[in-house]
Design a protein around this motif. Structure first.
Motif, mmCIF file in Angstrom:
data_model
loop_
_atom_site.group_PDB
_atom_site.id
_atom_site.type_symbol
_atom_site.label_atom_id
_atom_site.label_comp_id
_atom_site.label_asym_id
_atom_site.label_seq_id
_atom_site.Cartn_x
_atom_site.Cartn_y
_atom_site.Cartn_z
ATOM 1 N N VAL A 101 -5.658 0.829 -5.327
ATOM 2 C CA VAL A 101 -5.633 2.290 -5.425
ATOM 3 C C VAL A 101 -6.456 2.903 -4.293
ATOM 4 O O VAL A 101 -6.032 3.880 -3.666
ATOM 5 C CB VAL A 101 -6.142 2.764 -6.812
ATOM 6 C CG1 VAL A 101 -6.389 4.267 -6.822
ATOM 7 C CG2 VAL A 101 -5.147 2.379 -7.895
ATOM 8 N N GLU A 102 -7.603 2.333 -4.004
ATOM 9 C CA GLU A 102 -8.438 2.834 -2.904
ATOM 10 C C GLU A 102 -7.683 2.762 -1.575
ATOM 11 O O GLU A 102 -7.720 3.699 -0.774
ATOM 12 C CB GLU A 102 -9.726 2.014 -2.820
ATOM 13 C CG GLU A 102 -10.673 2.468 -1.741
ATOM 14 C CD GLU A 102 -11.932 1.620 -1.684
ATOM 15 O OE1 GLU A 102 -12.459 1.451 -0.570
ATOM 16 O OE2 GLU A 102 -12.381 1.126 -2.727
ATOM 17 N N SER A 103 -6.985 1.678 -1.355
ATOM 18 C CA SER A 103 -6.191 1.534 -0.126
ATOM 19 C C SER A 103 -5.053 2.540 -0.083
ATOM 20 O O SER A 103 -4.747 3.110 0.970
ATOM 21 C CB SER A 103 -5.642 0.114 -0.017
ATOM 22 O OG SER A 103 -6.675 -0.811 0.143
ATOM 23 N N VAL A 126 0.844 -1.208 0.000
ATOM 24 C CA VAL A 126 0.000 0.000 0.000
ATOM 25 C C VAL A 126 0.878 1.258 0.000
ATOM 26 O O VAL A 126 0.626 2.196 -0.758
ATOM 27 C CB VAL A 126 -0.967 -0.003 1.197
ATOM 28 C CG1 VAL A 126 -1.658 1.347 1.356
ATOM 29 C CG2 VAL A 126 -2.003 -1.105 1.030
ATOM 30 N N GLU A 127 1.893 1.290 0.844
ATOM 31 C CA GLU A 127 2.771 2.467 0.909
ATOM 32 C C GLU A 127 3.480 2.701 -0.415
ATOM 33 O O GLU A 127 3.591 3.832 -0.878
ATOM 34 C CB GLU A 127 3.794 2.299 2.035
ATOM 35 C CG GLU A 127 3.205 2.452 3.411
ATOM 36 C CD GLU A 127 4.235 2.257 4.515
ATOM 37 O OE1 GLU A 127 5.431 2.524 4.281
ATOM 38 O OE2 GLU A 127 3.835 1.836 5.609
ATOM 39 N N SER A 128 3.947 1.633 -1.020
ATOM 40 C CA SER A 128 4.621 1.760 -2.308
ATOM 41 C C SER A 128 3.649 2.247 -3.385
ATOM 42 O O SER A 128 3.981 3.134 -4.181
ATOM 43 C CB SER A 128 5.220 0.417 -2.714
ATOM 44 O OG SER A 128 5.923 0.538 -3.922
ATOM 45 N N ALA A 129 2.461 1.674 -3.400
ATOM 46 C CA ALA A 129 1.448 2.106 -4.372
ATOM 47 C C ALA A 129 1.097 3.575 -4.156
ATOM 48 O O ALA A 129 0.954 4.331 -5.130
ATOM 49 C CB ALA A 129 0.198 1.234 -4.262
ATOM 50 N N ALA A 130 0.981 3.993 -2.908
ATOM 51 C CA ALA A 130 0.666 5.398 -2.613
ATOM 52 C C ALA A 130 1.762 6.313 -3.148
ATOM 53 O O ALA A 130 1.476 7.372 -3.716
ATOM 54 C CB ALA A 130 0.490 5.595 -1.112
ATOM 55 N N GLY A 169 0.581 9.483 -10.801
ATOM 56 C CA GLY A 169 -0.851 9.570 -11.025
ATOM 57 C C GLY A 169 -1.463 8.187 -11.083
ATOM 58 O O GLY A 169 -0.766 7.194 -11.323
ATOM 59 N N VAL A 170 -2.755 8.117 -10.871
ATOM 60 C CA VAL A 170 -3.457 6.830 -10.828
ATOM 61 C C VAL A 170 -3.376 6.114 -12.163
ATOM 62 O O VAL A 170 -3.053 4.925 -12.230
ATOM 63 C CB VAL A 170 -4.940 7.019 -10.416
ATOM 64 C CG1 VAL A 170 -5.728 5.729 -10.577
ATOM 65 C CG2 VAL A 170 -5.028 7.522 -8.985
ATOM 66 N N HIS A 171 -3.646 6.819 -13.239
ATOM 67 C CA HIS A 171 -3.720 6.174 -14.551
ATOM 68 C C HIS A 171 -2.367 5.677 -15.042
ATOM 69 O O HIS A 171 -2.315 4.748 -15.848
ATOM 70 C CB HIS A 171 -4.359 7.112 -15.581
ATOM 71 C CG HIS A 171 -5.789 7.423 -15.260
ATOM 72 N ND1 HIS A 171 -6.774 6.473 -15.271
ATOM 73 C CD2 HIS A 171 -6.390 8.568 -14.864
ATOM 74 C CE1 HIS A 171 -7.929 7.013 -14.933
ATOM 75 N NE2 HIS A 171 -7.721 8.296 -14.666
ATOM 76 N N ALA A 172 -1.298 6.256 -14.549
ATOM 77 C CA ALA A 172 0.039 5.861 -14.991
ATOM 78 C C ALA A 172 0.706 4.867 -14.037
ATOM 79 O O ALA A 172 1.883 4.564 -14.185
ATOM 80 C CB ALA A 172 0.915 7.097 -15.156
ATOM 81 N N THR A 173 -0.040 4.350 -13.083
ATOM 82 C CA THR A 173 0.501 3.371 -12.139
ATOM 83 C C THR A 173 -0.196 2.036 -12.353
ATOM 84 O O THR A 173 -1.403 1.925 -12.172
ATOM 85 C CB THR A 173 0.295 3.843 -10.688
ATOM 86 O OG1 THR A 173 0.930 5.111 -10.510
ATOM 87 C CG2 THR A 173 0.888 2.846 -9.705
ATOM 88 N N SER A 174 0.574 1.045 -12.737
ATOM 89 C CA SER A 174 0.016 -0.281 -12.989
ATOM 90 C C SER A 174 0.369 -1.240 -11.858
ATOM 91 O O SER A 174 1.250 -0.968 -11.037
ATOM 92 C CB SER A 174 0.573 -0.839 -14.305
ATOM 93 O OG SER A 174 1.952 -1.139 -14.155
ATOM 94 N N LEU A 175 -0.302 -2.366 -11.849
ATOM 95 C CA LEU A 175 0.042 -3.399 -10.878
ATOM 96 C C LEU A 175 1.471 -3.885 -11.100
ATOM 97 O O LEU A 175 2.173 -4.201 -10.146
ATOM 98 C CB LEU A 175 -0.945 -4.570 -10.965
ATOM 99 C CG LEU A 175 -2.345 -4.316 -10.439
ATOM 100 C CD1 LEU A 175 -3.228 -5.537 -10.661
ATOM 101 C CD2 LEU A 175 -2.318 -3.939 -8.975
ATOM 102 N N ASP A 176 1.900 -3.932 -12.351
ATOM 103 C CA ASP A 176 3.285 -4.330 -12.628
ATOM 104 C C ASP A 176 4.272 -3.334 -12.037
ATOM 105 O O ASP A 176 5.340 -3.728 -11.557
ATOM 106 C CB ASP A 176 3.512 -4.475 -14.135
ATOM 107 C CG ASP A 176 2.869 -5.725 -14.704
ATOM 108 O OD1 ASP A 176 2.644 -6.695 -13.933
ATOM 109 O OD2 ASP A 176 2.588 -5.756 -15.916
ATOM 110 N N ASP A 177 3.934 -2.053 -12.053
ATOM 111 C CA ASP A 177 4.787 -1.037 -11.423
ATOM 112 C C ASP A 177 4.909 -1.294 -9.923
ATOM 113 O O ASP A 177 5.994 -1.212 -9.348
ATOM 114 C CB ASP A 177 4.228 0.372 -11.644
ATOM 115 C CG ASP A 177 4.224 0.802 -13.097
ATOM 116 O OD1 ASP A 177 5.072 0.324 -13.875
ATOM 117 O OD2 ASP A 177 3.346 1.622 -13.450
ATOM 118 N N VAL A 178 3.781 -1.594 -9.295
ATOM 119 C CA VAL A 178 3.772 -1.864 -7.861
ATOM 120 C C VAL A 178 4.557 -3.133 -7.567
ATOM 121 O O VAL A 178 5.347 -3.189 -6.622
ATOM 122 C CB VAL A 178 2.327 -1.953 -7.313
ATOM 123 C CG1 VAL A 178 2.319 -2.337 -5.846
ATOM 124 C CG2 VAL A 178 1.589 -0.637 -7.539
#
Length: 94
Positions: free
Chosen positions: A60-62, A18-22, A29-38
């Motif tokens: 993303v919600e988390s 979650v911290e990394s995704a945040a 930005g949300v649209h430029a962040t993929s699960l593969d990026d995370v």
């Protein structure tokens, strides 16, 4: 929404994701962040991501919720015991 992990190791893994995704969402930005990026940023496997999150939207919600909690905690520290508008104005003058 999937239930919270029961073990401390599971909670730590979920928090790390979650911290990394945040951070990625804040940076890209949300649209430029993929699960593969995370996955790349955390070293998590695809199955691990889906173990903790039903889908990208839930992650993303988390992540957004995590940042909101951080912001609210910071505001609470800055405002202290402000309970009136007059106190808020005075706090803003500092």
């Amino acid at each position: 929404m999937l239930p919270e992990p029961k073990t401390s190791k599971g909670r730590a893994s979920r928090e790390r994701i979650v911290e990394s995704a945040a951070g990625l969402v804040a940076e890209r930005g949300v649209h430029a962040t993929s699960l593969d990026d995370v996955r790349a940023a955390t070293g998590a496997s695809k199955s691990q991501l889906y173990h903790y999150f039903a889908d990208r939207d839930e992650l993303v919600e988390s992540a957004v919720g995590f940042r909101c909690e951080q912001a609210l905690a910071g505001i609470g520290v800055l405002l202290g015991q402000v309970t009136t508008f007059a106190q808020l104005q005075k706090a803003g003058e500092k």
